[in-house]
Design a protein around this motif. Structure first.
Motif, PDB file in Angstrom:
ATOM      1  N   PHE A  37       0.892  -1.502  -0.101  1.00 30.45           N
ATOM      2  CA  PHE A  37       0.139  -0.171  -0.043  1.00 30.45           C
ATOM      3  C   PHE A  37       1.196   0.867   0.191  1.00 30.45           C
ATOM      4  CE2 PHE A  37      -1.903   3.619   2.744  1.00 30.45           C
ATOM      5  CZ  PHE A  37      -3.261   4.150   1.803  1.00 30.45           C
ATOM      6  N   VAL A  38       1.601   1.089   1.358  1.00 29.83           N
ATOM      7  CA  VAL A  38       2.828   2.561   1.098  1.00 29.83           C
ATOM      8  C   VAL A  38       3.120   2.634  -0.152  1.00 29.83           C
ATOM      9  CG1 VAL A  38       4.870   3.167   1.826  1.00 29.83           C
ATOM     10  CG2 VAL A  38       2.555   2.083   3.705  1.00 29.83           C
ATOM     11  N   LEU A  39       3.898   1.274  -0.988  1.00 26.56           N
ATOM     12  CA  LEU A  39       4.894   2.377  -2.547  1.00 26.56           C
ATOM     13  C   LEU A  39       3.770   2.728  -3.471  1.00 26.56           C
ATOM     14  CD1 LEU A  39       6.435  -1.801  -2.309  1.00 26.56           C
ATOM     15  CD2 LEU A  39       7.316   1.100  -1.529  1.00 26.56           C
ATOM     16  N   THR A  40       2.689   2.461  -3.004  1.00 22.24           N
ATOM     17  CA  THR A  40       1.124   3.312  -4.265  1.00 22.24           C
ATOM     18  C   THR A  40       0.799   4.550  -4.077  1.00 22.24           C
ATOM     19  OG1 THR A  40      -0.619   2.632  -2.585  1.00 22.24           O
ATOM     20  CG2 THR A  40       0.544   0.824  -4.798  1.00 22.24           C
ATOM     21  N   LEU A  41       1.439   4.894  -3.036  1.00 21.70           N
ATOM     22  CA  LEU A  41       1.562   6.558  -1.772  1.00 21.70           C
ATOM     23  C   LEU A  41       2.230   7.978  -3.413  1.00 21.70           C
ATOM     24  CD1 LEU A  41       0.965   6.342   1.741  1.00 21.70           C
ATOM     25  CD2 LEU A  41      -0.801   6.588  -0.421  1.00 21.70           C
ATOM     26  N   PRO A  42       1.972   8.383  -3.275  1.00 21.59           N
ATOM     27  CA  PRO A  42       2.652   9.470  -3.866  1.00 21.59           C
ATOM     28  C   PRO A  42       3.508  10.341  -2.945  1.00 21.59           C
ATOM     29  CG  PRO A  42       0.399  10.106  -4.155  1.00 21.59           C
ATOM     30  CD  PRO A  42       0.062   9.046  -3.592  1.00 21.59           C
ATOM     31  N   VAL A  43       4.721  10.375  -3.361  1.00 24.47           N
ATOM     32  CA  VAL A  43       5.843  11.013  -2.000  1.00 24.47           C
ATOM     33  C   VAL A  43       5.377  12.245  -1.955  1.00 24.47           C
ATOM     34  CG1 VAL A  43       8.105  11.909  -2.798  1.00 24.47           C
ATOM     35  CG2 VAL A  43       7.777  10.128  -4.165  1.00 24.47           C
ATOM     36  N   ARG A  44       4.147  12.738  -1.844  1.00 27.90           N
ATOM     37  CA  ARG A  44       4.468  13.706  -0.842  1.00 27.90           C
ATOM     38  C   ARG A  44       3.729  13.779   0.198  1.00 27.90           C
ATOM     39  NH1 ARG A  44       0.003  13.985  -5.668  1.00 27.90           N
ATOM     40  NH2 ARG A  44      -1.888  14.238  -4.469  1.00 27.90           N
ATOM     41  N   TYR A  45       2.971  12.758   0.029  1.00 25.05           N
ATOM     42  CA  TYR A  45       1.909  11.868   0.959  1.00 25.05           C
ATOM     43  C   TYR A  45       3.383  10.833   1.857  1.00 25.05           C
ATOM     44  CZ  TYR A  45      -2.318  12.260  -1.023  1.00 25.05           C
ATOM     45  OH  TYR A  45      -3.314  12.715  -1.597  1.00 25.05           O
ATOM     46  N   LYS A  46       3.932  10.609   1.912  1.00 24.79           N
ATOM     47  CA  LYS A  46       5.877  10.646   2.310  1.00 24.79           C
ATOM     48  C   LYS A  46       6.375  11.303   2.942  1.00 24.79           C
ATOM     49  CE  LYS A  46       4.773   6.696  -1.096  1.00 24.79           C
ATOM     50  NZ  LYS A  46       6.305   5.618  -1.366  1.00 24.79           N
ATOM     51  N   ALA A  47       7.299  12.144   2.125  1.00 23.36           N
ATOM     52  CA  ALA A  47       8.174  13.031   3.349  1.00 23.36           C
ATOM     53  C   ALA A  47       8.213  14.431   1.913  1.00 23.36           C
ATOM     54  CB  ALA A  47       9.345  13.116   2.765  1.00 23.36           C
ATOM     55  N   ASP A  48       8.458  15.180   2.586  1.00 17.62           N
ATOM     56  CA  ASP A  48       8.928  16.643   2.417  1.00 17.62           C
ATOM     57  C   ASP A  48      10.766  17.272   2.592  1.00 17.62           C
ATOM     58  OD1 ASP A  48       9.140  17.806   4.679  1.00 17.62           O
ATOM     59  OD2 ASP A  48       7.444  18.647   5.035  1.00 17.62           O
ATOM     60  N   ARG A  49      10.925  18.221   2.231  1.00 16.81           N
ATOM     61  CA  ARG A  49      12.242  18.739   3.159  1.00 16.81           C
ATOM     62  C   ARG A  49      12.808  18.577   4.406  1.00 16.81           C
ATOM     63  NH1 ARG A  49      14.070  23.251  -1.562  1.00 16.81           N
ATOM     64  NH2 ARG A  49      13.761  21.894  -3.585  1.00 16.81           N
ATOM     65  N   ASN A  50      12.002  18.952   4.945  1.00 11.13           N
ATOM     66  CA  ASN A  50      12.204  19.630   6.459  1.00 11.13           C
ATOM     67  C   ASN A  50      11.513  17.697   7.558  1.00 11.13           C
ATOM     68  OD1 ASN A  50      12.514  21.653   6.151  1.00 11.13           O
ATOM     69  ND2 ASN A  50      11.110  22.241   5.732  1.00 11.13           N
ATOM     70  N   MET A  51      10.841  16.924   7.123  1.00 15.09           N
ATOM     71  CA  MET A  51      10.014  16.089   7.798  1.00 15.09           C
ATOM     72  C   MET A  51       9.385  14.985   7.285  1.00 15.09           C
ATOM     73  SD  MET A  51       7.615  16.559  11.197  1.00 15.09           S
ATOM     74  CE  MET A  51       8.474  18.215  11.397  1.00 15.09           C
ATOM     75  N   GLY A  52      10.394  13.547   7.239  1.00 17.90           N
ATOM     76  CA  GLY A  52       9.762  12.377   6.442  1.00 17.90           C
ATOM     77  C   GLY A  52       8.524  11.638   7.245  1.00 17.90           C
ATOM     78  N   LYS A  53       7.591  10.777   6.706  1.00 16.45           N
ATOM     79  CA  LYS A  53       6.851  10.230   7.306  1.00 16.45           C
ATOM     80  C   LYS A  53       6.051  11.340   8.119  1.00 16.45           C
ATOM     81  CE  LYS A  53      10.326   6.827   9.896  1.00 16.45           C
ATOM     82  NZ  LYS A  53      10.873   6.455  11.259  1.00 16.45           N
ATOM     83  N   LEU A  54       5.273  11.661   6.868  1.00 13.19           N
ATOM     84  CA  LEU A  54       4.183  12.579   7.057  1.00 13.19           C
ATOM     85  C   LEU A  54       3.189  11.541   7.576  1.00 13.19           C
ATOM     86  CD1 LEU A  54       4.854  15.466   3.977  1.00 13.19           C
ATOM     87  CD2 LEU A  54       5.338  15.874   6.684  1.00 13.19           C
ATOM     88  N   LEU A  55       3.067  11.105   6.689  1.00 12.54           N
ATOM     89  CA  LEU A  55       1.607  10.022   6.719  1.00 12.54           C
ATOM     90  C   LEU A  55       1.368   9.278   8.412  1.00 12.54           C
ATOM     91  CD1 LEU A  55      -1.637   9.538   4.766  1.00 12.54           C
ATOM     92  CD2 LEU A  55      -0.480   7.048   3.984  1.00 12.54           C
ATOM     93  N   PHE A  56       2.715   9.160   8.615  1.00 13.22           N
ATOM     94  CA  PHE A  56       2.871   8.346  10.045  1.00 13.22           C
ATOM     95  C   PHE A  56       2.808   9.501  11.157  1.00 13.22           C
ATOM     96  CE2 PHE A  56       5.317   6.696  13.519  1.00 13.22           C
ATOM     97  CZ  PHE A  56       4.761   5.741  13.375  1.00 13.22           C
ATOM     98  N   ARG A  57       3.371  10.627  10.777  1.00 17.98           N
ATOM     99  CA  ARG A  57       3.177  11.636  11.737  1.00 17.98           C
ATOM    100  C   ARG A  57       1.542  12.254  11.888  1.00 17.98           C
ATOM    101  NH1 ARG A  57       8.261  13.796  13.602  1.00 17.98           N
ATOM    102  NH2 ARG A  57       9.715  12.727  11.988  1.00 17.98           N
ATOM    103  N   GLU A  58       1.014  12.394  10.824  1.00 18.50           N
ATOM    104  CA  GLU A  58      -0.567  12.912  10.984  1.00 18.50           C
ATOM    105  C   GLU A  58      -1.448  12.086  11.607  1.00 18.50           C
ATOM    106  OE1 GLU A  58      -1.799  15.713   9.731  1.00 18.50           O
ATOM    107  OE2 GLU A  58      -0.583  16.686   9.121  1.00 18.50           O
ATOM    108  N   ALA A  59      -1.063  10.690  11.731  1.00 18.77           N
ATOM    109  CA  ALA A  59      -1.907   9.603  11.682  1.00 18.77           C
ATOM    110  C   ALA A  59      -1.103   9.548  13.684  1.00 18.77           C
ATOM    111  CB  ALA A  59      -2.369   8.201  11.641  1.00 18.77           C
ATOM    112  N   ALA A  60      -0.291  10.055  14.285  1.00 18.29           N
ATOM    113  CA  ALA A  60       0.178   9.544  15.561  1.00 18.29           C
ATOM    114  C   ALA A  60      -0.087  10.950  16.175  1.00 18.29           C
ATOM    115  CB  ALA A  60       2.061   9.630  15.441  1.00 18.29           C
ATOM    116  N   GLN A  61      -0.206  12.422  15.208  1.00 14.40           N
ATOM    117  CA  GLN A  61      -0.821  13.408  16.565  1.00 14.40           C
ATOM    118  C   GLN A  61      -1.877  12.533  17.237  1.00 14.40           C
ATOM    119  OE1 GLN A  61      -1.537  17.190  14.885  1.00 14.40           O
ATOM    120  NE2 GLN A  61      -2.430  16.141  13.001  1.00 14.40           N
ATOM    121  N   ARG A  62      -3.398  11.735  16.310  1.00 12.10           N
ATOM    122  CA  ARG A  62      -4.143  12.214  17.504  1.00 12.10           C
ATOM    123  C   ARG A  62      -4.013  11.220  18.401  1.00 12.10           C
ATOM    124  NH1 ARG A  62      -7.267   8.190  13.151  1.00 12.10           N
ATOM    125  NH2 ARG A  62      -6.159   9.461  11.227  1.00 12.10           N
ATOM    126  N   TYR A  63      -3.060  10.224  18.554  1.00 15.16           N
ATOM    127  CA  TYR A  63      -2.361   9.959  20.241  1.00 15.16           C
ATOM    128  C   TYR A  63      -1.853  10.593  20.766  1.00 15.16           C
ATOM    129  CZ  TYR A  63      -5.179   6.112  16.992  1.00 15.16           C
ATOM    130  OH  TYR A  63      -6.194   5.888  16.545  1.00 15.16           O
TER     131      TYR A  63
END
Length: 93
Positions: A37-63
């Motif tokens: 599943f993760v390999l099908t995601l566009p790069v913009r959902y995975k990382a940017d120049r300043n912060m990696g694991k964007l999708l993971f961080r978005e989900a983690a912030q709820r907890y």
């Protein structure tokens, strides 16, 4: 890395190290269906120049809240100074 190192090397080595240490290790982020599943995601959902694991961080912030989910990566410091002050233990010598 994904096709050679992780699949061919990391899983067996991790399992062998865990067995040798007598511990059980689970690798939920290395499940094949999640990896596919993760390999099908566009790069913009995975990382940017300043912060990696964007999708993971978005989900983690709820907890854990945004201040923890989006903070800088830190290592795991080893308390060598504290250990060296304990003179009664033979392994510190």
């Amino acid at each position: 890395d994904l096709t050679r190192w992780i699949q061919g090397n990391n899983r067996p080595n991790l399992s062998a190290a865990a067995r040798g240490a007598g511990v059980e290790i689970r690798t939920p982020y290395m499940r094949q269906d999640l990896l596919d599943f993760v390999l099908t995601l566009p790069v913009r959902y995975k990382a940017d120049r300043n912060m990696g694991k964007l999708l993971f961080r978005e989900a983690a912030q709820r907890y854990v809240g945004p201040e923890i989910a989006f903070r800088e990566k830190r290592g795991f410091p080893v308390p060598v100074r504290k250990w060296s002050r304990i003179r009664r233990r033979s392994w510190t010598r």
